[in-house]
Design a protein around this motif. Structure first.
Motif, PDB file in Angstrom:
ATOM      1  N   UNK A  40       5.482   1.156  -5.217  1.00 32.95           N
ATOM      2  CA  UNK A  40       6.081   0.953  -3.895  1.00 32.95           C
ATOM      3  C   UNK A  40       4.991   0.576  -2.889  1.00 32.95           C
ATOM      4  N   UNK A  41       3.864   1.267  -2.994  1.00 33.75           N
ATOM      5  CA  UNK A  41       2.753   0.978  -2.091  1.00 33.75           C
ATOM      6  C   UNK A  41       2.198  -0.422  -2.340  1.00 33.75           C
ATOM      7  N   UNK A  42       2.173  -0.829  -3.609  1.00 37.76           N
ATOM      8  CA  UNK A  42       1.694  -2.178  -3.919  1.00 37.76           C
ATOM      9  C   UNK A  42       2.527  -3.226  -3.196  1.00 37.76           C
ATOM     10  N   UNK A  43       3.821  -2.999  -3.038  1.00 37.19           N
ATOM     11  CA  UNK A  43       4.704  -3.973  -2.403  1.00 37.19           C
ATOM     12  C   UNK A  43       4.459  -4.080  -0.901  1.00 37.19           C
ATOM     13  N   UNK A  44       3.891  -3.050  -0.302  1.00 41.97           N
ATOM     14  CA  UNK A  44       3.674  -3.046   1.149  1.00 41.97           C
ATOM     15  C   UNK A  44       2.484  -3.899   1.569  1.00 41.97           C
ATOM     16  N   UNK A  45       1.431  -3.936   0.753  1.00 45.42           N
ATOM     17  CA  UNK A  45       0.221  -4.658   1.142  1.00 45.42           C
ATOM     18  C   UNK A  45       0.454  -6.143   1.405  1.00 45.42           C
ATOM     19  N   UNK A  46       1.160  -6.873   0.522  1.00 47.53           N
ATOM     20  CA  UNK A  46       1.397  -8.288   0.824  1.00 47.53           C
ATOM     21  C   UNK A  46       2.206  -8.496   2.109  1.00 47.53           C
ATOM     22  N   UNK A  47       3.102  -7.565   2.434  1.00 44.68           N
ATOM     23  CA  UNK A  47       3.853  -7.692   3.685  1.00 44.68           C
ATOM     24  C   UNK A  47       2.932  -7.556   4.892  1.00 44.68           C
ATOM     25  N   UNK A  48       1.968  -6.658   4.810  1.00 50.72           N
ATOM     26  CA  UNK A  48       0.991  -6.542   5.906  1.00 50.72           C
ATOM     27  C   UNK A  48       0.185  -7.825   6.051  1.00 50.72           C
ATOM     28  N   UNK A  49      -0.221  -8.411   4.930  1.00 53.23           N
ATOM     29  CA  UNK A  49      -0.955  -9.675   4.975  1.00 53.23           C
ATOM     30  C   UNK A  49      -0.067 -10.794   5.516  1.00 53.23           C
ATOM     31  N   UNK A  50       1.214 -10.774   5.158  1.00 53.59           N
ATOM     32  CA  UNK A  50       2.146 -11.788   5.659  1.00 53.59           C
ATOM     33  C   UNK A  50       2.293 -11.691   7.176  1.00 53.59           C
ATOM     34  N   UNK A  51       2.345 -10.476   7.689  1.00 53.36           N
ATOM     35  CA  UNK A  51       2.442 -10.299   9.142  1.00 53.36           C
ATOM     36  C   UNK A  51       1.195 -10.862   9.822  1.00 53.36           C
TER      37      UNK A  51
END
Length: 163
Positions: A40-51
């Motif tokens: 679940x945490x792995x999925x959050x990192x790309x979203x932060x980079x996308x922002x």
């Protein structure tokens, strides 16, 4: 639709989609009590980079080419999170094996040692979906929304570049 509107809408989706998905994840964690596993945490990192990439695209809105490049980069990060979500959902549904370790959310209270907080912490397994709606887990919804949103951004950028 004017040419600039395609890029503007693509930037809007590129910032709002990962922001909304991250807010949803944090609300489910801190309000709903659904603690995240490692994947679940792995999925959050790309979203932060996308922002971050989408913010750069918005900052470069007077430079259409640069803005388009950063919007494309945001879409790639969003798609990455979606692909991790597909992998995680497959693990949850038993289609393939995932990571074999479990994660915990250890939070020591004042006066409590770190070891005691770790020993009392709840284990969160990656192969068990803690919540689902219509048979789709949170990882599955992240995959659907992220991949769908990335495809929408790609389509908008294509229309922008061709008009």
């Amino acid at each position: 639709m004017r040419r600039e509107a395609f890029l503007s809408f693509a930037r809007f989706v590129a910032i709002m989609l990962p922001f909304g998905l991250l807010v949803g994840a944090l609300v489910s964690q801190y309000v709903g009590g659904l603690f995240p596993c490692e994947m679940c945490m792995w999925q959050r990192w790309p979203h932060l980079l996308a922002i971050a990439a989408a913010m750069a695209a918005i900052g470069l809105r007077r430079n259409p080419f640069g803005s388009g490049v950063f919007t494309l980069l945001a879409a790639l990060f969003i798609a990455t999170s979606g692909l991790i979500g597909v992998y995680h959902a497959g693990v949850e549904y038993g289609l393939w094996e995932g990571v074999t370790t479990c994660s915990t959310m250890a939070r020591p209270t004042p006066g409590q040692s770190m070891l005691d907080s770790i020993m009392e912490a709840r284990l969160v397994r990656c192969d068990v979906a803690p919540w689902s709606l219509f048979g789709i887990s949170l990882a599955g919804y992240n995959a659907l929304f992220s991949l769908g949103g990335a495809l929408l951004i790609f389509a908008l950028l294509r229309k922008w570049s061709r008009s």
